[in-house]
Write an enzyme that holds these catalytic residues in place. Structure first.
Site, PDB file in Angstrom:
ATOM      1  N   GLU A   1      41.085  12.358   4.972  1.00  0.00           N
ATOM      2  CA  GLU A   1      40.055  11.913   4.016  1.00  0.00           C
ATOM      3  C   GLU A   1      39.894  10.405   3.978  1.00  0.00           C
ATOM      4  OE1 GLU A   1      42.235  14.263   3.593  1.00  0.00           O
ATOM      5  OE2 GLU A   1      41.225  16.020   2.761  1.00  0.00           O
TER       6      GLU A   1
ATOM      7  N   GLU B   1      45.205  21.538   2.622  1.00  0.00           N
ATOM      8  CA  GLU B   1      45.439  21.662   1.175  1.00  0.00           C
ATOM      9  C   GLU B   1      45.463  23.131   0.752  1.00  0.00           C
ATOM     10  OE1 GLU B   1      42.245  18.827   0.202  1.00  0.00           O
ATOM     11  OE2 GLU B   1      43.737  17.700  -0.920  1.00  0.00           O
TER      12      GLU B   1
ATOM     13  N   ALA C   1      36.964  20.541   4.262  1.00  0.00           N
ATOM     14  CA  ALA C   1      35.713  20.667   3.502  1.00  0.00           C
ATOM     15  C   ALA C   1      34.521  20.638   4.450  1.00  0.00           C
ATOM     16  CB  ALA C   1      35.610  19.512   2.514  1.00  0.00           C
TER      17      ALA C   1
ATOM     18  N   GLY D   1      40.931  19.736   3.564  1.00  0.00           N
ATOM     19  CA  GLY D   1      40.950  20.875   2.656  1.00  0.00           C
ATOM     20  C   GLY D   1      41.648  22.082   3.262  1.00  0.00           C
TER      21      GLY D   1
END
Ligand code: NAD
Length: 701
Positions: free
Chosen positions: A125, A105, A61, A102
């Site tokens: 995270e 992911e 992210a 991310g």
């Protein structure tokens, strides 16, 4: 464009291209989704490869978007991953260098994955106080097995792709590429191989179980509670992975998202995100552009091989830079080298350092008694006695012998760097490098910018700080720089608390319960009470109206300098570091208190914590206002990395924002009414008062 689109024959290649690490910010998500649609719409395309340009597949992210509407704006990461899963043509993720958060992911939402060796894979995270929020806790256990996945999620630590590829039964990678160079070709080959295979494989459809079920998760919870008691996120990681084993996929995913959003606004997460940003910001100096040319540093010299000099030298040896250590006398030199050896040998014994590394490092160390031998060093760091006369002699000598352009640094803690610079004819080359003890261990490096320090010297030393793995923070020249100027007020409050009725142990216990690694009295015993004594004597002469509790002076008059003398605020058994309460010291404090005519009162832990922490905040606000610190975040970094301030509170200035500046200022006004305290000090700093009036915070969100 933040993602490129190319067609290689019958395969479309979408390349994330958002330097430095292909963060999945809003524009990148849009560009990727458009690429996906284009590939879907093109009948000539049979399969899709997703990869990243430059130094990463994707670092995850875009942290700059956290908490902003952009972070969740459609297409958000969940929708992007869903679009990938629902593509009618196979999507092959080609991972290299870095696939984290991310980014990983997203790869888990692709139908196939191929990784280059050496790729760092992580869901970090938890390091920001979060759990993965886009399926990481639901999909990673399905491809790696519950235990391996949970270890990665709870630690946040990266694991190399080739190690993960070896895990029995792993489904994270369909293939390991031969190298980064061949990755794209191998990904294209894989894409063509699977172009017609239907149904498309989805990670969400894989089973997720742990053979010991309940017992395993209970064990994991106990481990996590013991290692990270102050943070909520690691336990939530366990819960979320457990849900992957119990709930239908979509339900587990929805709960993961809810947990992620809830954690985002916990004080711990805000603190960690703040520190993440503050650490990066600290290396940026407003009037020193990032492209400022740097001076080369091939060799370093250290003058003075005492407590600090030896530790300072080790930093450079560790980074592979040759160091010459200079002393006045051979025996001091021998002692310094012996200490360095002893430190390294302890690391070898503990298995933290390989023998050959130790040999390599020691081979980089030279010693000398002659300035002529250090004249060619690119950087020299002075760490001699804290005495202006001695510093004058050393800097005049350095000025005489050092080659032009050599950078001259001082490790002084309390002396005026501008005056030191004036001992030379090249004040532009003089800078402060204030290491903390033990210098080979402590992360903090205050880089002291003199009035005349050249910008390229500052830029060079800041970059060098990174190279030797320090957190470098710039401070202007003021008494004590950032850290010690603030800590002086904190120690002064600790003294008043003794006068009013506390014992050293009570004060230490209260602030340690708040989360400090060590209370003020244990800290002073460790640093040496004589250091503060010397500073106070100077203050008594220079600032006679500044009030102090006299108990610390009485302690020093008894020779109780701390651990090094076996006695300070506490007693220490020979060879032991454990602090034992001293009835003699408590009696001394009581006698002193009675002499002042003070009736002792019971001071609450809350008051102790507030007076200590708010004193840091008020002095921090003054430092900001006077321009000695550039940002509130810099002060927070100093306190986290140099003074054991609790990480989960984000540093003193962040803590002030969390408590609310209005509340902080109100408490200060209350303390100002205490006749045994210092009313003048407790006037809220003008910056603090202004921020309160404007309803603002120290750290701009
Ligand atoms: P120290 O007394 O342990 O070491 C000083 C060394 O300098 C001694 O080995 C001495 O022989 C040598 N020396 C003195 N004059 C010299 C000269 N003219 N030429 C060459 N060598 C000379 O002191 P220290 O604790 O290492 O402190 C050194 C500096 O670091 C001081 O400026 C101090 O303020 C600063 N500092 C100390 C600490 C700490 O916790 N000890 C922390 C940060 C900064």
């Amino acid at each position: 464009m933040t993602a490129q689109y190319q067609v290689h024959g019958d395969v479309a290649v979408i390349t994330l291209d958002n330097p430095p690490v292909n963060g999945l910010g809003y524009l990148t998500r849009v560009a990727f989704t458009q690429g996906l649609q284009r590939a879907e719409d093109d009948p000539a395309v049979r399969a899709i490869v997703l990869t990243g340009a430059g130094k990463a597949f994707s670092g995850g992210a875009d942290i700059k978007e956290f908490g902003s509407p952009k972070a969740i704006a459609e297409p958000n990461l969940l929708s992007v991953i869903l679009a990938c899963e629902n593509a009618s043509k196979p999507v092959v993720a080609a991972l290299h260098s870095v696939a984290m958060g991310g980014g990983l992911e997203l790869a888990l939402g692709c139908h196939y994955r191929i990784a280059a060796p050496g790729c760092s894979i992580a869901l970090p995270e938890v390091k920001l106080g979060l759990i993965p929020g886009a399926g990481g806790t639901q999909r990673l256990p399905r491809v790696l097995g519950v235990e391996a996945a949970l270890n990665m999620i709870v630690s946040g630590e990266p694991v190399k792709s080739e190690l993960l590829a070896q895990l029995p039964g792993q489904k994270l990678f369909d293939r390991l590429a031969r190298s980064s160079e061949t990755l794209l070709d191998e990904a294209l080959a894989l894409a063509r191989e699977v172009a017609d295979v239907r149904p498309l494989p989805l990670v969400r459809l894989l089973p997720c179980k742990h053979p010991q079920g309940d017992a395993y998760f209970q064990f994991a919870r106990n481990m996590v509670k013991a290692t990270a008691p102050r943070f909520p996120a690691p336990l939530q990681c366990v819960d979320s992975v457990e849900r992957a084993t119990r709930l239908p996929f979509d339900e587990g995913l929805a709960q993961e998202r809810q947990t992620f959003l809830r954690l985002m606004w916990t004080p711990e997460c805000r603190a960690l995100r703040h520190l993440f940003a503050a650490e990066r910001a600290a290396s940026k100096i407003p009037d020193v552009p990032e492209d400022t040319p740097r001076r080369p540093i091939q060799t370093v010299a250290v003058v003075g091989a005492g407590t600090m000099g030896g530790g300072i030298a080790m930093n450079f040896l560790n980074a592979g830079l040759p160091v010459t250590l200079l002393e006045m006398k051979q025996d001091a030199l021998d002692r310094g080298v012996a200490t360095i050896r002893k430190n390294y040998e302890a690391q070898v014994k503990k298995g933290k350092l390989k023998q050959e590394k130790y040999d390599e490092r020691m081979a980089l160390l030279r010693t000398t008694l002659s300035y002529a031998d250090i004249a060619q060093a690119d950087l020299v760091i002075e760490a001699v006695f804290e005495d202006m006369g001695v510093k004058e002699k050393v800097f005049k000598e350095l000025d005489r012998v050092m080659k032009p352009g050599s950078m001259l640094a001082s490790n002084t803690s309390t002396l005026d760097l501008n005056q030191i610079a004036r001992f030379t004819k090249r004040p532009q080359d003089v800078i402060g490098m204030h290491f903390f003890s033990p210098a080979n261990v402590m992360k903090l490096l205050e880089v002291v910018r003199g009035e005349q320090t050249a910008k390229d010297v500052l830029a060079t030393v800041m970059a060098l700080g990174k190279k030797i793995k320090k957190t470098a923070v710039v401070s202007g020249v003021c008494d004590g720089f950032i850290g010690n100027r603030m800590v002086e007020q904190y120690i002064r409050q600790a003294g008043f608390l003794l006068d009013e009725g506390c014992t050293p142990a009570q004060v230490d216990r209260a602030i340690e319960k708040f989360g400090f690694a060590m209370g003020p009295f244990r800290m002073s015993d460790l640093a040496g009470n004589d250091i503060g004594w010397a500073i106070r004597k100077r203050r008594y002469a220079e600032q006679p109206d500044m009030r102090y509790s006299k108990s610390a002076d009485l302690l020093c008059e008894q020779g109780r300098f701390g651990q090094k003398t076996g006695a300070g605020w506490y007693d220490y058994l020979p060879g032991k570091r454990e602090a034992v309460s001293s009835s003699a010291v408590e009696a001394m404090i009581a006698t002193h208190r009675a002499g002042l005519g003070i009736t002792p009162r019971r001071v609450s832990d809350e008051e102790i914590v507030q007076r200590l922490v708010f004193s840091l905040i008020n002095e921090g606000a003054r430092l900001l206002e006077e321009g000695f610190a550039a940002r509130a975040g810099d002060i927070d970094m100093v306190y986290i990395t140099g003074y054991g301030f609790p990480v989960w509170r984000g540093g003193p200035m962040m803590y002030a924002d969390t408590v609310g500046l209005f509340n902080v200022a109100q408490a200060m006004k209350r303390f100002a009414r205490n006749p045994l305290d210092d009313a003048r000090f407790w006037q809220p700093a003008p910056l603090l008062a202004r921020l309160v009036a404007e309803g603002q915070t120290f750290n701009k969100a």
